[in-house]
Structures are given as structure tokens and as C-alpha cells.
Motif scaffolding. Structure first.
Motif, PDB file in Angstrom:
ATOM      1  N   THR A   1      30.063  34.574  39.127  1.00  0.00           N
ATOM      2  CA  THR A   1      30.658  35.021  38.619  1.00  0.00           C
ATOM      3  C   THR A   1      32.266  36.066  38.434  1.00  0.00           C
ATOM      4  OG1 THR A   1      29.503  34.077  36.993  1.00  0.00           O
ATOM      5  CG2 THR A   1      30.581  36.279  36.151  1.00  0.00           C
ATOM      6  N   ALA A   2      31.868  37.172  40.203  1.00  0.00           N
ATOM      7  CA  ALA A   2      32.082  37.871  40.612  1.00  0.00           C
ATOM      8  C   ALA A   2      33.519  36.767  41.553  1.00  0.00           C
ATOM      9  CB  ALA A   2      31.840  38.339  41.307  1.00  0.00           C
ATOM     10  N   ALA A   3      33.282  36.217  41.980  1.00  0.00           N
ATOM     11  CA  ALA A   3      34.473  35.721  42.818  1.00  0.00           C
ATOM     12  C   ALA A   3      35.421  34.602  41.759  1.00  0.00           C
ATOM     13  CB  ALA A   3      33.951  34.583  43.738  1.00  0.00           C
ATOM     14  N   GLY A   4      34.955  34.276  40.859  1.00  0.00           N
ATOM     15  CA  GLY A   4      36.153  33.461  39.747  1.00  0.00           C
ATOM     16  C   GLY A   4      36.333  34.585  39.115  1.00  0.00           C
TER      17      GLY A   4
ATOM     18  N   ALA B   1      39.348  36.023  41.508  1.00  0.00           N
ATOM     19  CA  ALA B   1      40.398  34.694  41.969  1.00  0.00           C
ATOM     20  C   ALA B   1      40.647  35.128  40.601  1.00  0.00           C
ATOM     21  CB  ALA B   1      39.790  33.877  41.904  1.00  0.00           C
ATOM     22  N   GLY B   2      40.660  35.075  39.273  1.00  0.00           N
ATOM     23  CA  GLY B   2      42.010  35.039  37.828  1.00  0.00           C
ATOM     24  C   GLY B   2      42.402  36.045  37.668  1.00  0.00           C
ATOM     25  N   MET B   3      41.895  37.387  38.888  1.00  0.00           N
ATOM     26  CA  MET B   3      42.833  38.756  38.523  1.00  0.00           C
ATOM     27  C   MET B   3      43.924  38.806  39.266  1.00  0.00           C
ATOM     28  SD  MET B   3      40.013  41.352  38.162  1.00  0.00           S
ATOM     29  CE  MET B   3      38.801  41.718  36.611  1.00  0.00           C
ATOM     30  N   ILE B   4      43.346  38.163  40.692  1.00  0.00           N
ATOM     31  CA  ILE B   4      44.782  38.280  41.498  1.00  0.00           C
ATOM     32  C   ILE B   4      45.544  37.480  41.281  1.00  0.00           C
ATOM     33  CG2 ILE B   4      45.191  37.666  44.070  1.00  0.00           C
ATOM     34  CD1 ILE B   4      42.233  39.094  44.905  1.00  0.00           C
ATOM     35  N   ALA B   5      45.099  35.911  40.652  1.00  0.00           N
ATOM     36  CA  ALA B   5      46.017  35.109  40.761  1.00  0.00           C
ATOM     37  C   ALA B   5      46.834  34.855  39.729  1.00  0.00           C
ATOM     38  CB  ALA B   5      45.694  33.405  40.518  1.00  0.00           C
TER      39      ALA B   5
ATOM     40  N   LEU C   1      39.177  38.834  33.623  1.00  0.00           N
ATOM     41  CA  LEU C   1      38.127  39.773  32.727  1.00  0.00           C
ATOM     42  C   LEU C   1      37.642  38.316  31.961  1.00  0.00           C
ATOM     43  CD1 LEU C   1      36.308  42.178  31.552  1.00  0.00           C
ATOM     44  CD2 LEU C   1      38.909  42.801  30.310  1.00  0.00           C
ATOM     45  N   ASN C   2      38.877  38.127  31.675  1.00  0.00           N
ATOM     46  CA  ASN C   2      38.044  36.796  30.121  1.00  0.00           C
ATOM     47  C   ASN C   2      36.890  35.682  30.585  1.00  0.00           C
ATOM     48  OD1 ASN C   2      39.705  37.672  28.304  1.00  0.00           O
ATOM     49  ND2 ASN C   2      41.880  36.936  28.131  1.00  0.00           N
ATOM     50  N   PHE C   3      37.810  35.014  31.977  1.00  0.00           N
ATOM     51  CA  PHE C   3      36.987  34.309  32.797  1.00  0.00           C
ATOM     52  C   PHE C   3      35.478  34.707  32.847  1.00  0.00           C
ATOM     53  CE2 PHE C   3      34.961  33.138  36.565  1.00  0.00           C
ATOM     54  CZ  PHE C   3      34.816  31.864  36.538  1.00  0.00           C
ATOM     55  N   ALA C   4      35.361  36.277  33.296  1.00  0.00           N
ATOM     56  CA  ALA C   4      33.493  36.696  33.511  1.00  0.00           C
ATOM     57  C   ALA C   4      32.909  36.416  32.130  1.00  0.00           C
ATOM     58  CB  ALA C   4      34.412  37.976  33.863  1.00  0.00           C
ATOM     59  N   LEU C   5      33.593  37.371  31.101  1.00  0.00           N
ATOM     60  CA  LEU C   5      33.129  37.300  30.077  1.00  0.00           C
ATOM     61  C   LEU C   5      33.039  36.132  29.156  1.00  0.00           C
ATOM     62  CD1 LEU C   5      34.785  40.955  28.340  1.00  0.00           C
ATOM     63  CD2 LEU C   5      32.379  40.514  29.868  1.00  0.00           C
ATOM     64  N   ILE C   6      34.075  34.912  28.940  1.00  0.00           N
ATOM     65  CA  ILE C   6      34.111  33.780  27.991  1.00  0.00           C
ATOM     66  C   ILE C   6      33.273  33.043  29.184  1.00  0.00           C
ATOM     67  CG2 ILE C   6      35.462  31.953  26.770  1.00  0.00           C
ATOM     68  CD1 ILE C   6      37.149  35.126  26.387  1.00  0.00           C
ATOM     69  N   VAL C   7      33.567  32.507  29.935  1.00  0.00           N
ATOM     70  CA  VAL C   7      32.804  31.548  30.737  1.00  0.00           C
ATOM     71  C   VAL C   7      31.461  31.588  31.605  1.00  0.00           C
ATOM     72  CG1 VAL C   7      33.295  30.040  32.510  1.00  0.00           C
ATOM     73  CG2 VAL C   7      34.969  30.044  30.373  1.00  0.00           C
ATOM     74  N   ALA C   8      31.824  32.748  32.541  1.00  0.00           N
ATOM     75  CA  ALA C   8      30.755  32.596  33.729  1.00  0.00           C
ATOM     76  C   ALA C   8      29.588  33.523  33.388  1.00  0.00           C
ATOM     77  CB  ALA C   8      31.584  34.012  35.110  1.00  0.00           C
ATOM     78  N   LEU C   9      29.683  34.718  32.558  1.00  0.00           N
ATOM     79  CA  LEU C   9      28.473  35.603  32.039  1.00  0.00           C
ATOM     80  C   LEU C   9      27.713  34.736  31.338  1.00  0.00           C
ATOM     81  CD1 LEU C   9      29.612  39.127  32.773  1.00  0.00           C
ATOM     82  CD2 LEU C   9      28.398  37.830  33.896  1.00  0.00           C
ATOM     83  N   PRO C  10      27.995  34.572  30.425  1.00  0.00           N
ATOM     84  CA  PRO C  10      26.951  33.260  29.560  1.00  0.00           C
ATOM     85  C   PRO C  10      26.801  32.100  30.253  1.00  0.00           C
ATOM     86  CG  PRO C  10      29.152  33.654  28.399  1.00  0.00           C
ATOM     87  CD  PRO C  10      29.360  34.041  29.983  1.00  0.00           C
TER      88      PRO C  10
ATOM     89  N   GLY D   1      32.200  29.298  42.123  1.00  0.00           N
ATOM     90  CA  GLY D   1      32.899  31.010  41.558  1.00  0.00           C
ATOM     91  C   GLY D   1      34.890  30.160  41.606  1.00  0.00           C
ATOM     92  N   LEU D   2      35.281  29.988  42.286  1.00  0.00           N
ATOM     93  CA  LEU D   2      36.483  29.573  42.276  1.00  0.00           C
ATOM     94  C   LEU D   2      36.953  28.199  41.976  1.00  0.00           C
ATOM     95  CD1 LEU D   2      37.483  30.680  46.247  1.00  0.00           C
ATOM     96  CD2 LEU D   2      37.880  31.579  44.583  1.00  0.00           C
ATOM     97  N   VAL D   3      36.389  27.277  42.128  1.00  0.00           N
ATOM     98  CA  VAL D   3      36.281  26.430  41.007  1.00  0.00           C
ATOM     99  C   VAL D   3      36.073  26.435  39.704  1.00  0.00           C
ATOM    100  CG1 VAL D   3      35.587  23.584  41.091  1.00  0.00           C
ATOM    101  CG2 VAL D   3      35.010  24.892  43.353  1.00  0.00           C
ATOM    102  N   SER D   4      34.947  27.341  39.516  1.00  0.00           N
ATOM    103  CA  SER D   4      34.998  27.169  37.644  1.00  0.00           C
ATOM    104  C   SER D   4      36.063  28.118  37.026  1.00  0.00           C
ATOM    105  CB  SER D   4      33.866  28.587  37.785  1.00  0.00           C
ATOM    106  OG  SER D   4      33.406  28.092  36.742  1.00  0.00           O
ATOM    107  N   ALA D   5      37.331  28.732  38.255  1.00  0.00           N
ATOM    108  CA  ALA D   5      37.910  29.823  37.957  1.00  0.00           C
ATOM    109  C   ALA D   5      39.420  29.377  37.840  1.00  0.00           C
ATOM    110  CB  ALA D   5      38.355  30.798  38.748  1.00  0.00           C
ATOM    111  N   LEU D   6      39.353  28.130  38.298  1.00  0.00           N
ATOM    112  CA  LEU D   6      40.875  26.945  38.640  1.00  0.00           C
ATOM    113  C   LEU D   6      40.881  25.648  37.414  1.00  0.00           C
ATOM    114  CD1 LEU D   6      43.201  25.694  39.969  1.00  0.00           C
ATOM    115  CD2 LEU D   6      41.222  23.980  41.209  1.00  0.00           C
TER     116      LEU D   6
END
Length: 317
Positions: free
Chosen positions: A54-57, A60-64, A71-80, A10-15
């Protein structure tokens, strides 16, 4: 082990998702690989690892960055990516007691639906006002056309205004975006599955990809999408995006058809090389032909994969 893998993925994906804000060509390339770690985690350590990623990414996106970015990361990338991986590992027992895995053709239809939703979601992130969205898209096209005319890549008739042409082309942009999302998702899924297979962690046997056939009801869905694309507003954007996504799916089915029909032929290698080179050089011409081949194959529904070895299904819940 599963939580650690999920958090790391999740952290790598969010980065990879976050670097797009730099706006460089390399950043866009890295952004397109954002689903890859989620796919690897979900395919190699079951779908729960994908949910953890998904949750970790997202956190991380919300904090950083911001709550909206996470939220966009979760809906557009991770959950799909998680959902597609979940379906890819879905299996049931057949009449002989072996495993019947989720068909690739059905998986492609899901990918098309997700690509269309992602296209609309990305548009709504930009603005919730359709006129503003169309103006922004037209401005991007106008800048691109102006640069191409200035560089003499294209020549427009004297009576054609770049601004008017850009406004005319704007409604077709979601078609290309939907198709590009399908291509990106399919590429990431294939790379992740191949990496997991090499590591020996892929639960399902490698599918016979040349036998991939899109189900016939996808043709009805294509017709509905094309009709919806004629409507205005974001509903029309959704229809156009679904049209492009399904045409890309049929293109992949057309490629699978060529791979299947050339099996065992002495000229298979040169033929496939020629097709892929032509797809790279003459994409605008060959893509519709491959989509048509996929549509015809879907209508015929004639190809079958060789019988795979019997493998018991993996628990997926």
C-alpha cells in the motif's frame, strides 16, 4: 523478503491503477485487477506485506502522477484490499483447540461496506457538489441511451425524452456501481487466494464456499441502506451504493446455496452450467432471483460446512 514482495506488489498494483487514464477498454480491465497484487502479497506473506505494498504503490502514484492520485490509490484500492485480506486470515482457537477462521459470510458484508465507501469516495473524487455529480452521471446515461437508440438496440416511446429519462435513472447508478465493486473485489480475492493456495503459502485451509451464508443482521443493514437511498445528496448515494453492494453479496450467497443444494446430484453439472449461462445472458432477470435466494438462505441459516481438518491458526499481528 517481505519488504521486497510488498514493494513489488505495490508497484504492480499502482501501475494497473494508473493505466485507467488511457480510457481504453483494456485499461479498464487492467484497472479492475489493481487489488490483485495487494491480495496476493497480504495472503501469501501476511498482512504486513500488504501494508508495505500500500505504501509503495501510494508513494509511486504520488511521484509519477500526483499527490491526489497516490492518495486515491491508497484509499480506493490498496487499503480495502489489505483489510479484506487481513480479515480473511483472522483466526481464533475454538473449543477443541483447532482454528476457527473468519466466516466468509461476514467477510462478504465487509466487502459490501467497502464497496459502498469506494463508490462514494469515487463520486467525491469527481466532485463534492451533488448537483454537479448528478448532472455528470445523467449526461453519461444520456449519451449511452442515445447511442443505443441510434444503433436500434432499444426503442423508446415517442413521448419519452432521452435527457429526462437519463435524469430519472441517475440516482440508481450508485446501486449498479456498488454491486460491480463487490463483484470485482470478490473475483480478485478468489483469484489471489487460489494462486496463493497453489503456491502452498495460503495459511488457512480452503473454505467450503457452498456453505457461505450471510448473517441475518445484514438484512437489517439492507433495510437501512434502502431507506437511506431515498434521501438526497451524497447520503442517498451512500445508501444506494450499499443497497447494490448488499444485493450483490446476497446474489453470491444465492449461488453458494445452489452449489450446496445440488451436491451429490447426478444433474449437478448441467444445472450449474445452465445457471451461469443464464446469469450471463439474462443478468437483469436472474440476479434479483439469486439475491432473493440468498436472502431466504440468510433467514433460514441452515447450511453448515463439513468439518475441516484441524489447523493451528497463523499469527496475524
Amino acid at each position: 523478503m517481505l519488504p521486497i514482495v510488498g514493494i513489488g506488489a505495490g508497484l504492480v498494483s499502482a501501475l494497473l491503477f494508473a493505466v485507467v487514464i488511457t480510457g481504453s477498454p483494456l485499461a479498464f480491465l487492467l484497472y479492475s485487477a489493481a487489488p490483485l497484487p495487494i491480495f496476493i502479497a497480504a495472503l501469501g506473506w501476511n498482512h504486513r506485506a500488504g501494508l508495505v505494498a500500500t505504501a509503495a504503490g501510494a508513494i509511486a502514484g504520488m511521484i509519477a502522477l500526483s499527490f491526489a492520485a497516490g492518495l486515491n490509490f491508497a484509499l480506493i484500492v490498496a487499503l480495502p484490499a489489505w483489510w479484506i485480506a487481513y480479515l480473511a486470515l483472522l483466526a481464533r482457537n475454538d473449543d477443541t483447540g483447532g482454528a476457527e477462521w473468519y466466516p466468509l459470510g461476514h467477510l462478504l458484508v465487509w466487502i459490501a461496506a467497502i464497496a459502498a465507501l469506494t463508490t462514494v469516495g469515487s463520486a467525491l473524487v469527481m466532485t463534492t457538489d451533488y448537483d454537479t455529480y448528478r448532472t455528470v452521471i445523467a449526461r453519461v446515461i444520456e449519451n449511452l441511451l442515445s447511442e443505443m437508440v441510434r444503433s436500434r438496440y432499444i426503442t423508446l416511446p415517442a413521448d419519452v425524452k432521452v435527457s429526462e429519462l437519463a435524469l430519472t435513472l441517475a440516482p440508481a447508478v450508485p446501486v449498479g456501481i456498488g454491486a460491480s465493486f463487490v463483484t470485482t473485489i470478490v473475483a480478485n480475492l478468489w483469484l489471489a487466494a487460489k494462486a496463493v493456495q497453489v503456491s502452498g503459502r495460503l495459511p488457512r485451509p480452503w473454505p467450503f464456499i457452498p456453505a457461505t451464508t450471510v448473517p441475518r443482521r445484514a438484512l437489517i443493514l439492507l433495510g437501512l441502506a434502502m431507506a437511506t437511498a431515498t434521501l438526497g445528496g451524497f447520503i442517498g448515494v451512500a445508501g444506494a451504493a450499499m443497497t447494490g453492494a448488499l444485493l450483490a453479496v446476497f446474489m453470491f450467497s444465492g449461488l453458494a446455496t445452489i452449489h450446496d443444494l445440488t451436491r451429490g446430484k447426478a444433474w449437478r453439472g448441467p444445472a450449474l452450467i445452465s445457471v451461469y449461462l443464464a446469469l450471463f445472458v439474462m443478468q437483469a432477470l436472474l440476479t434479483p432471483l439469486l439475491s432473493l435466494a440468498g436472502i431466504v438462505d440468510s433467514l433460514l441459516g441452515r447450511r453448515k460446512a463439513p468439518s475441516p481438518p484441524s489447523v493451528p491458526p497463523m499469527p496475524n499481528a
